[in-house]
Design an enzyme around this catalytic site. Structure first.
Site, PDB file in Angstrom:
ATOM      1  N   ASP A 273       0.871  -1.161   0.000  1.00 28.85           N
ATOM      2  CA  ASP A 273       0.000   0.000   0.000  1.00 28.85           C
ATOM      3  C   ASP A 273       0.917   1.222   0.000  1.00 28.85           C
ATOM      4  O   ASP A 273       2.097   1.137   0.366  1.00 28.85           O
ATOM      5  CB  ASP A 273      -0.919  -0.008   1.226  1.00 28.85           C
ATOM      6  N   GLU A 620     -16.906  10.546   5.268  1.00 31.59           N
ATOM      7  CA  GLU A 620     -16.313   9.238   5.525  1.00 31.59           C
ATOM      8  C   GLU A 620     -15.434   8.851   4.339  1.00 31.59           C
ATOM      9  O   GLU A 620     -15.799   9.051   3.189  1.00 31.59           O
ATOM     10  CB  GLU A 620     -17.383   8.172   5.773  1.00 31.59           C
TER      11      GLU A 620
END
Length: 874
Positions: A273, A620
């Site tokens: 990542d 979010e």
């Protein structure tokens, strides 16, 4: 003749100096498409120096001109349509919404279409020499198959929900659609992420350590990854930021070596990542520096480093004896194997996908699929007294709420940019008759009732004798020298990364300065609002009044300026863009508190009120600088619907008019008051470019809702354990002991279905297949789609087992009165459960099999809509 031979040998010797250095690159064996991929990869990598090998392990792999190898950037996104390119692309519903379709065929088609759009863009990259630019490649870092174990996680919207089986089946369909079925070439390369045991919290993801039981590991967190690696043959895997049992996931002995490479025999590539390798030594503190962290990550099979260049230290690590060059070679061969399989070293005439035209972008077929999936994703949660569908001939409809006209919300995150976005207000307005009056009031923000009423200040802004703003754009983040200067009437911009900003400047690591002189029109005050991605700084009369010089994700900040009529104020807004899309806007106006009673009086003559609320990807998402009440860093601190929306709904309900609550969200929302008092509730998620059309189709009955929840909607925060506890105890429908507000698998229809004749054998031997048949009839007056769900529950076991677990589902379409016999076959793989040691077994004893329109044993499911029988496993 002798002279000729002498010249011939001299030329031959010159051509062989430095090995193949003088050979034309196109003549080298690895460019010969008639040879096998392995032979070509071995030849290519065998020609590279150590430094060249290491450089290829960065996501932005540079070109190798001496071999004719073009630059390539591995980083690309296709979560729900090709994202972040300068092209207009089809935006399908957000991943969690696609999961609500429970439709593997639709996921396959969507992925297939997205891959074709990506191929068209990559073909343009080749033609224009942009293969080294981010978001133009064919290696997509999708799907996100982490388990949505806690509704507070802001990135849960990117997943397929809380169930391992549903996630695995949808993920597998996506991978098959994206990678294609050509016997030689990949259409595109999918990547299963984030491996593994990763689901927030966002603010601590870079240093958080996770430990779970062997049973939870194998029964909850690994099944979807195993399915995609061993069955779907996904090309790539992304290892997560967090640590697992005190080892960073990208350097985990158990996850990366034992399970992924040894047990599952994965031979594709692994990427970290982005910035995860830096986390080894900066946050986890498991390594001392970039050199040791990089060597350990490669030793564990992490082939690509995304985001930073810690891997450049691998050259020194080899020379220092920390890692062998042969280990580097293994990784580089994996990378070039993927590029070979994508046809990047072959003539376009040999690769059918390489001939994909740009006409596939936003084609009619793709737009139709986006609408179809948006329709299928909508979940009808409540419909008391048949409030829905509404009549198209109502005289007046009021559309209210923060998401009614919010084009950002419908696109979710990790999204592309379509040519047209249909909001809920747009869709409703287009659906009703010309005689119907549609009125719109935003009324509230997501978390408060005070709105900034914008005014046009362009006539009051001037500089150097010109109206508007002096806009200076810089090809760097530092507001450096030699800007491109243009005049702009207003500041309100949105760019996808790489899109042209102005002149030669692209939306990638650029900055801007906007300057003007504002003349006040009155004594009083005015409020300026600055909104943007990444960082910005706003100054009035050279005094800094707003500073968001950080990653801020659609963040908006305000400053109130007291004014005197005729006085001139110098305004300067500076902005910089980092990674991802870019946006910046400057607006002005006055804050006005909404009078709910006055609003209700204005809407008293409406025939129906449609409140479009919920939350948004503005609140979010991934590692966001958001601190509104109920939200923190991209996650949620409460799953309750923001109280200001409940208070407004209470006021609207008092009008006595039918109130329909259309909720947009990427996660479960608790709404205890609404579930009792609002007659109709529709969950529309983040529905993509055609969200508004799909919402209107459902509200007015042109589409019979058929979506089913891929997550549990809990009643309150009290139903949730600690966010940082990854144990599955009392989590998700499989282990939750309480009563949900709306259960996993739930969704209503405008018609009714009846289940009869559940047929299973009375007993079978362990590991044997179990055939299951059930008869389903549409007993209503409308055609509709039903999602037939099969659950199993082992009884009386000596170890912990799930209370129930989904092991089969099928979406069927039935006309009124039509009957269908639905068949399932439960194999040993579906019947296996993990024991306390994590071993997958098919235990002997009593097994309960349930088939119906939802879970067994929950009150929300209509009576007689779930059948169950016992079977004995010998």
């Amino acid at each position: 003749m002798k002279l000729t031979k002498t010249i011939f040998f001299a030329v031959a010797i010159l051509c062989r100096i430095n090995g193949h250095a003088q050979t034309q690159p196109s003549q080298l064996p690895f460019w010969n498409y008639k040879l096998g991929f392995k032979e070509r990869v071995d030849d290519l990598v065998g020609r590279l120096t150590l430094e060249e090998k290491v450089a290829q392990m960065l996501n932005h792999a540079p070109a190798i001109p001496r071999l004719g190898i073009p630059a390539y950037d591995w980083w690309n996104e296709v979560l729900h349509g090709v994202a972040r390119t300068p092209f207009k692309t089809t935006v399908y519903p957000q991943a969690i919404a696609m999961a609500a379709t429970w439709d593997t065929t639709a996921l396959y088609t969507m992925a297939d279409q997205s891959a074709m759009e990506g191929r068209a863009i990559h073909n343009k990259a080749i033609a224009s020499g942009k293969t080294g630019e981010r978001y133009w490649g064919l290696t997509y870092w999708t799907p996100n198959i982490n388990i949505f174990r806690d509704p507070r996680w802001g990135r849960g919207q990117e997943t397929y929900g809380e169930d391992p089986f549903l996630t695995a089946m949808l993920g597998k369909a996506f991978v098959h659609g994206l990678q294609g079925d050509d016997p030689k070439y990949l259409k595109a390369a999918a990547c299963a992420k984030h491996y593994a045991i990763h689901s927030g919290p966002e603010p601590s993801r870079h240093e958080f350590n996770v430990d779970v039981s062997a049973q939870d590991l194998w029964e909850t967190y690994l099944p979807a990854f195993k399915e995609l690696v061993t069955d779907a043959h996904v090309a790539g895997v992304m290892c997560a930021y967090n640590a697992f049992r005190k080892q960073p996931c990208c350097g985990s002995d158990l996850l990366m070596i034992d399970i992924l490479r040894n047990q599952w025999k994965f031979n594709g590539y692994v990427t970290s990542d982005c910035w995860a390798i830096d986390d080894f030594f900066k946050h986890h503190k498991t390594h001392t520096n970039a050199e040791t962290a990089s060597a350990d990550a490669v030793f564990h099979g992490t082939d690509v480093e995304c985001g930073t260049d810690a891997y450049l230290s691998l050259v020194k690590a080899v020379k220092d004896g920390i890692i062998k060059e042969s280990q580097i070679t293994v990784s580089v061969k994996r990378l070039f194997m993927i590029r070979m399989q994508l046809g990047m070293f072959d003539p376009a005439s040999e690769v059918v996908y390489a001939q994909t035209p740009t006409s596939v972008l936003e084609s009619g077929e793709h737009k139709a699929q986006a609408l179809k999936m948006a329709q299928e994703s909508i979940v009808l949660l409540k419909n008391e007294n048949n409030t829905l569908p509404l009549s198209k001939s109502l005289k007046k409809i009021a559309v209210v709420g923060p998401n009614a006209e919010n084009s950002i919300a419908v696109l979710g995150n990790y999204n592309g940019t379509p040519s047209e976005i249909v909001t809920a207000l747009n869709g409703i307005g287009q659906k009703v008759s010309s005689d119907t009056k549609v009125v719109y009031e935003q009324a509230v923000n997501f978390t408060n009732d005070t709105l900034l009423a914008f005014t046009d200040i362009s006539a009051q802004c001037a500089y150097e004798g010109k109206h508007g703003f002096k806009a200076e754009y810089f090809a760097n983040r530092q507001l450096g020298a030699s800007p491109i200067v243009v005049n702009e009437n207003e500041i309100d911009h949105f760019w996808q990364e790489g899109q042209q900003v102005t002149g030669s400047i692209k939306a990638n690591d650029f900055s801007a300065r906007y300057t003007t002189n504002f003349t006040a029109g009155e004594d009083g005050y005015i409020t300026f609002q600055v909104q943007g991605d990444d960082g910005y700084k706003f100054m009035i009369n050279d005094k800094e009044v707003i500073n968001a010089w950080e990653r801020n994700r659609w963040g908006a900040r305000t400053y109130r300026l007291d004014t005197k009529k005729g006085e001139v104020y110098k305004l300067v807004l500076e902005y910089w863009q980092g990674d991802g899309k870019a946006s910046v806007a400057l607006k002005a106006g006055k804050f006005v508190k909404t009078d709910f009673n006055a609003l209700a009086n204005r809407l008293a003559d409406a025939d129906a009120i449609i409140f479009v609320g919920g939350i948004s990807p503005q609140l979010e998402g991934e590692e966001m600088k958001v601190d509104y009440p109920g939200f923190n860093g991209g996650d949620r601190t409460s799953i309750l619907l923001p109280s200001v929306q409940t208070e407004l709904l209470k006021t609207l309900q008092k009008t006595g008019k039918p109130v329909v609550f259309v909720m947009m969200t990427g996660s479960a929302i608790a709404m205890p008051w609404e579930s009792v008092h609002i007659p109709a509730i529709v969950n529309a998620w983040y529905g993509g470019q055609s969200a508004g059309t799909a919402i209107a189709d459902v509200l007015f009955g042109d589409y019979n809702p058929s979506g089913r929840l891929p997550v549990t909607f809990y009643k309150s925060d009290a139903d949730l354990g600690s966010f940082e506890d990854y144990s599955m105890n009392n989590r998700t429908y499989r282990y939750f002991k309480g009563e949900p507000l709306y259960p996993f698998g739930y969704g209503l229809s405008y018609t009714s279905f009846q289940y009869k004749n559940l047929v299973i054998p009375a007993a079978v031997k362990a590991n044997a297949n179990i055939p299951v048949d059930v008869t389903v009839t549409n007993t209503g007056k409308r055609a509709g789609e039903e999602v037939v769900q099969l659950y199993i529950s082992y009884q009386g076991q000596s170890f912990k087992v799930a209370r129930k677990a989904l092991k089969g589902f099928k979406r069927i379409h039935l006309k009124p009165g039509e009957t269908s016999i639905v068949h399932f076959t439960l194999t040993a793989k579906e019947l296996a459960v993990a024991n306390a040691n994590g071993k997958m077994i098919c235990p002997a004893g009593k097994l309960v099999i349930s088939v119906g329109g939802g879970q067994p044993g929950v009150k929300n499911i209509p009576t007689g809509n779930v059948l169950q029988k016992d079977i004995k496993i010998n």
